[in-house]
Enzyme design. Sequence first.
Site, PDB file in Angstrom:
ATOM      1  N   GLY A 113       9.233  -4.213 -39.547  1.00 43.97           N
ATOM      2  CA  GLY A 113       7.931  -4.001 -40.179  1.00 43.97           C
ATOM      3  C   GLY A 113       7.863  -2.755 -41.030  1.00 43.97           C
ATOM      4  O   GLY A 113       6.847  -2.489 -41.682  1.00 43.97           O
ATOM      5  N   GLY A 114       8.909  -1.936 -40.999  1.00 43.24           N
ATOM      6  CA  GLY A 114       8.931  -0.713 -41.800  1.00 43.24           C
ATOM      7  C   GLY A 114       7.991   0.360 -41.320  1.00 43.24           C
ATOM      8  O   GLY A 114       7.566   1.217 -42.094  1.00 43.24           O
ATOM      9  N   GLU A 182       0.134  -4.217 -35.735  1.00 41.71           N
ATOM     10  CA  GLU A 182      -0.230  -5.002 -36.912  1.00 41.71           C
ATOM     11  C   GLU A 182       1.001  -5.396 -37.725  1.00 41.71           C
ATOM     12  O   GLU A 182       1.060  -6.491 -38.291  1.00 41.71           O
ATOM     13  CB  GLU A 182      -1.197  -4.180 -37.767  1.00 41.71           C
ATOM     14  CG  GLU A 182      -1.693  -4.865 -39.015  1.00 41.71           C
ATOM     15  CD  GLU A 182      -2.645  -3.977 -39.808  1.00 41.71           C
ATOM     16  OE1 GLU A 182      -3.115  -4.438 -40.871  1.00 41.71           O
ATOM     17  OE2 GLU A 182      -2.912  -2.833 -39.390  1.00 41.71           O
ATOM     18  N   GLY A 248      24.161  -3.508 -34.281  1.00 36.07           N
ATOM     19  CA  GLY A 248      24.034  -4.904 -34.659  1.00 36.07           C
ATOM     20  C   GLY A 248      22.604  -5.245 -35.010  1.00 36.07           C
ATOM     21  O   GLY A 248      21.722  -4.378 -35.022  1.00 36.07           O
ATOM     22  N   ARG A 390      -4.435   9.327 -41.926  1.00 35.29           N
ATOM     23  CA  ARG A 390      -3.429  10.304 -42.355  1.00 35.29           C
ATOM     24  C   ARG A 390      -3.159  10.161 -43.855  1.00 35.29           C
ATOM     25  O   ARG A 390      -3.112  11.153 -44.599  1.00 35.29           O
ATOM     26  CB  ARG A 390      -2.140  10.082 -41.555  1.00 35.29           C
ATOM     27  CG  ARG A 390      -1.024  11.127 -41.738  1.00 35.29           C
ATOM     28  CD  ARG A 390      -0.156  10.914 -42.962  1.00 35.29           C
ATOM     29  NE  ARG A 390       0.431   9.591 -43.070  1.00 35.29           N
ATOM     30  CZ  ARG A 390       1.612   9.237 -42.594  1.00 35.29           C
ATOM     31  NH1 ARG A 390       2.366  10.123 -41.993  1.00 35.29           N
ATOM     32  NH2 ARG A 390       2.070   8.001 -42.761  1.00 35.29           N
ATOM     33  N   TYR A 453       1.333  13.208 -27.136  1.00 35.02           N
ATOM     34  CA  TYR A 453       1.314  13.102 -28.599  1.00 35.02           C
ATOM     35  C   TYR A 453       0.727  14.384 -29.175  1.00 35.02           C
ATOM     36  O   TYR A 453      -0.316  14.857 -28.723  1.00 35.02           O
ATOM     37  CB  TYR A 453       0.393  11.966 -29.019  1.00 35.02           C
ATOM     38  CG  TYR A 453       1.063  10.705 -29.482  1.00 35.02           C
ATOM     39  CD1 TYR A 453       1.346  10.496 -30.821  1.00 35.02           C
ATOM     40  CD2 TYR A 453       1.363   9.687 -28.582  1.00 35.02           C
ATOM     41  CE1 TYR A 453       1.926   9.313 -31.257  1.00 35.02           C
ATOM     42  CE2 TYR A 453       1.930   8.490 -29.001  1.00 35.02           C
ATOM     43  CZ  TYR A 453       2.212   8.314 -30.346  1.00 35.02           C
ATOM     44  OH  TYR A 453       2.780   7.141 -30.768  1.00 35.02           O
TER      45      TYR A 453
END
Length: 542
Positions: A113-114, A182, A248, A390, A453
């Site tokens: 999904g990058g 998403e 892989g 952001r 976080y």
Amino acid sequence: PNLLPWFRSVIAIDFSVQDEDRGEYPPPVPASRPAPDFLAEVEEIFNGDQITTQPDIRLRHGHGHTVSEINAVRTTGFARVPDYVVYPADEDQVLALVEAAARTGVVLTPYGGGTNVTEALRCLPDEERPIVSVDMSRLNRIEWIDPVNRMAKIQAGATGRAIQAQLAQYGYSMGHEPDSVEFSTLGGWIATNASGMKKNRYGNIEDIVLDVTVISAAGKLERAHVVPRESIGLDPKLWIIGSEGSLGIVTSAVVKLFPLPEARRYGSIIFKTFQQGLAFMYDMAQEDKRPASVRLVDNLQFQFGQVLKPASRGAKRIKSRAEKWLITGPMGFNPDQMVAVTLVFEGSREEVQYQEKRAYALAKRHGGLKGGAENGKRGYLLTFGIAYIRDFVLRHQILGESFETSVPWSQAQELIDRVKRRIYSAHEARKLPGRPFVSCRVTQVYETGCCIYFYMAFYSRGVADPVGVYHEIESEARREIIAAGGSISHHHGVGKLRLPFVSDIMSPGMISWRDEMKSALDPQGIFAAQVPLNDHEPASRQ
């Protein structure tokens, strides 16, 4: 409408909300490097619509979502992006692609999904071989569902939202819900050893995945059948989880299924201090039946959530004002110190009732006060919008990003205090404008510790090389995390961004073992997602 004025007060910079820089898209994209032998072979494998050199597509496949990458997309671009993007439609095509890459000397980078925030997709400028991004989006089906044994086989390119929707039609869920759900994919979750926000009920990805099928340099890795658990000596499945595409390409996985919960309720609790909230989180982690999600935000994030709330009107506005007066007046909650916990309860009606009863009883013991279901739901759902916010504030020269760690309970408060102090000190030492935005939240909890976080941002107008400065400060914060007993990552992974820190947590023998395993399993370096640890500089600094 209150977001940017609030940011002005937090960072102590009176910037104009009309002062907006949207950047210039698309940036320059380097030309695709020729690979005639490779192209000759893949044209026998793929149809014409399964391979492209289109610049904007190659650009998108050459970056994730770190602040440096998003800034580069808006400004100067990248020195190197994939030369080709291919779209295999089935497992056989992936196998043929890997074999062709081995024969023709190209590099393969799996693409889901990058959404990674580790620069895992960023191409190293000194890589001389042609780079091919392997987009898995066409391997996106659920191949089968076994309702008796509660398992499903799902292809690696399926996104989180698609998996949720398809499984829900049959009354099931994987239960895995990261904030990137998403766009992120099953293959990406496995490759990064991901964790979802509801891991308390459903587990992390390593708990959910029963088996994986992988195309490696040595061929296909697969089992004859899937069993609940087994002891087989060296287990390739365990090497693949968290391998970040370096061994892989994951093509599918067999995962556990859970019946859709009969009941889902949201809740929230406010505490006068972060220390009270953290003590509550520790006690909650020792419970045998925790809420699916329980997260503590510090005061700055609490304020952030309040700023984003829609304005109330009429009777609701009167009630809101009365509640605020009662809480901050007679009840003694200081708006500049109070913190909040958001909760998601899932299960049968009886389970949810029990979870709520125990959570609020623990909260009362620590001086907590119920904050309501609506606030809990809003706080939980806000997480899905953080990346968008952001990018929005980046237009106003506010450079920000998140980073995370895990740490034993006994060291959690000290780690938080040390990291915040280190960021403030680093900001002051560089004489950066205004004040930094520094905040944290405690997310996933375990009996032995928790995930923390951090969010960091600063005003960058007039700062020379602001992205470089950001990474310098983040690196200082990361070293403080390690010195305070934290991990280099709980679930984001290492990628190229955090690879230099691995030597801080691994012995020389462990690093050598890791590098030699990679060399043995991929001797040609076909899957060059990472480079040997001893030779690495972060991609953002090259």
